[in-house]
Design a protein around this motif. Structure first.
Motif, mmCIF file in Angstrom:
data_model
loop_
_atom_site.group_PDB
_atom_site.id
_atom_site.type_symbol
_atom_site.label_atom_id
_atom_site.label_comp_id
_atom_site.label_asym_id
_atom_site.label_seq_id
_atom_site.Cartn_x
_atom_site.Cartn_y
_atom_site.Cartn_z
ATOM 1 N N UNK A 55 0.828 -1.204 0.000
ATOM 2 C CA UNK A 55 0.000 0.000 0.000
ATOM 3 C C UNK A 55 0.867 1.262 0.000
ATOM 4 N N UNK A 56 1.973 1.204 0.738
ATOM 5 C CA UNK A 56 2.878 2.354 0.738
ATOM 6 C C UNK A 56 3.484 2.569 -0.647
ATOM 7 N N UNK A 57 3.850 1.498 -1.304
ATOM 8 C CA UNK A 57 4.387 1.616 -2.666
ATOM 9 C C UNK A 57 3.361 2.272 -3.573
ATOM 10 N N UNK A 58 2.103 1.844 -3.462
ATOM 11 C CA UNK A 58 1.035 2.428 -4.286
ATOM 12 C C UNK A 58 0.891 3.927 -4.036
ATOM 13 N N UNK A 59 1.122 4.367 -2.811
ATOM 14 C CA UNK A 59 0.995 5.784 -2.466
ATOM 15 C C UNK A 59 2.242 6.584 -2.858
ATOM 16 N N UNK A 60 3.417 6.018 -2.595
ATOM 17 C CA UNK A 60 4.662 6.751 -2.797
ATOM 18 C C UNK A 60 5.081 6.845 -4.261
ATOM 19 N N UNK A 61 4.851 5.799 -5.011
ATOM 20 C CA UNK A 61 5.324 5.748 -6.392
ATOM 21 C C UNK A 61 4.792 6.892 -7.248
ATOM 22 N N UNK A 62 3.469 7.137 -7.265
ATOM 23 C CA UNK A 62 2.967 8.238 -8.103
ATOM 24 C C UNK A 62 3.463 9.620 -7.670
ATOM 25 N N UNK A 63 3.865 9.721 -6.407
ATOM 26 C CA UNK A 63 4.351 11.001 -5.893
ATOM 27 C C UNK A 63 5.858 11.175 -6.089
ATOM 28 N N UNK A 64 6.490 10.158 -6.653
ATOM 29 C CA UNK A 64 7.934 10.226 -6.843
ATOM 30 C C UNK A 64 8.712 10.144 -5.545
ATOM 31 N N UNK A 65 8.123 9.495 -4.535
ATOM 32 C CA UNK A 65 8.740 9.423 -3.211
ATOM 33 C C UNK A 65 9.107 7.988 -2.823
ATOM 34 N N UNK A 66 9.241 7.117 -3.815
ATOM 35 C CA UNK A 66 9.500 5.708 -3.533
ATOM 36 C C UNK A 66 10.808 5.512 -2.770
ATOM 37 N N UNK A 67 11.733 6.465 -2.890
ATOM 38 C CA UNK A 67 13.006 6.367 -2.184
ATOM 39 C C UNK A 67 12.844 6.430 -0.659
ATOM 40 N N UNK A 68 11.654 6.786 -0.170
ATOM 41 C CA UNK A 68 11.390 6.820 1.271
ATOM 42 C C UNK A 68 11.079 5.435 1.847
ATOM 43 N N UNK A 69 10.740 4.497 0.974
ATOM 44 C CA UNK A 69 10.345 3.170 1.453
ATOM 45 C C UNK A 69 11.475 2.434 2.170
ATOM 46 N N UNK A 70 12.693 2.390 1.628
ATOM 47 C CA UNK A 70 13.749 1.662 2.353
ATOM 48 C C UNK A 70 13.961 2.176 3.777
ATOM 49 N N UNK A 71 13.894 3.480 3.964
ATOM 50 C CA UNK A 71 14.053 4.039 5.314
ATOM 51 C C UNK A 71 12.913 3.580 6.220
ATOM 52 N N UNK A 72 11.714 3.497 5.663
ATOM 53 C CA UNK A 72 10.561 3.063 6.457
ATOM 54 C C UNK A 72 10.673 1.599 6.867
ATOM 55 N N UNK A 73 11.353 0.794 6.058
ATOM 56 C CA UNK A 73 11.508 -0.620 6.412
ATOM 57 C C UNK A 73 12.507 -0.814 7.548
ATOM 58 N N UNK A 74 13.363 0.185 7.763
ATOM 59 C CA UNK A 74 14.369 0.092 8.822
ATOM 60 C C UNK A 74 14.018 0.908 10.062
ATOM 61 N N UNK A 75 13.166 1.893 9.908
ATOM 62 C CA UNK A 75 12.881 2.834 10.995
ATOM 63 C C UNK A 75 11.383 2.842 11.298
ATOM 64 N N UNK A 76 11.029 2.350 12.463
ATOM 65 C CA UNK A 76 9.618 2.241 12.856
ATOM 66 C C UNK A 76 8.940 3.612 12.894
ATOM 67 N N UNK A 77 9.661 4.648 13.314
ATOM 68 C CA UNK A 77 9.078 5.993 13.360
ATOM 69 C C UNK A 77 8.751 6.497 11.956
ATOM 70 N N UNK A 78 9.649 6.259 11.012
ATOM 71 C CA UNK A 78 9.407 6.663 9.619
ATOM 72 C C UNK A 78 8.210 5.898 9.058
ATOM 73 N N UNK A 79 8.144 4.598 9.358
ATOM 74 C CA UNK A 79 7.023 3.790 8.899
ATOM 75 C C UNK A 79 5.706 4.326 9.467
ATOM 76 N N UNK A 80 5.701 4.646 10.743
ATOM 77 C CA UNK A 80 4.495 5.193 11.378
ATOM 78 C C UNK A 80 4.095 6.518 10.762
ATOM 79 N N UNK A 81 5.084 7.368 10.494
ATOM 80 C CA UNK A 81 4.792 8.674 9.904
ATOM 81 C C UNK A 81 4.167 8.527 8.528
ATOM 82 N N UNK A 82 4.727 7.642 7.705
ATOM 83 C CA UNK A 82 4.164 7.429 6.359
ATOM 84 C C UNK A 82 2.772 6.809 6.443
#
Length: 90
Positions: A55-82
């Motif tokens: 679901x995050x990929x579906x949201x981030x990809x069209x916005x050109x923000x897919x590079x945020x996903x790897x950080x979210x997989x490692x950081x629980x706070x980043x994942x929660x924020x997204x």
């Protein structure tokens, strides 16, 4: 339990009864049930994680923000924020 043991469960129980007391058999059975429950819980958690990442990929990809996903997989706070940003439940 291994397929071999499942197929021969009665034989295994009969042999165990010769080798172990009923209390020992009950303790082994309880440990096996607990182990299977943990394994099933882990599998369910992994499935939920994969759905969330999808679901995050579906949201981030069209916005050109897919590079945020790897950080979210490692950081629980980043994942929660997204997840909060896109209204997703963790």
């Amino acid at each position: 339990m291994l397929p071999f043991l499942k197929a021969r469960r009665k034989e295994v129980v009969d042999i165990m009864e010769l080798l172990f007391s009923q209390d020992e058999i009950w303790e082994m059975t309880k440990r096996e049930i607990e182990w299977e429950g943990r394994r099933e819980g882990q599998q369910k958690g992994e499935q939920q994680r994969d759905v969330l990442y999808g679901k995050l990929i579906e949201q981030l990809l069209p916005l050109g923000r897919i590079d945020e996903l790897p950080a979210a997989t490692r950081d629980r706070n980043k994942l929660s924020a997204l997840a909060n940003e896109f209204g997703l439940e963790i």
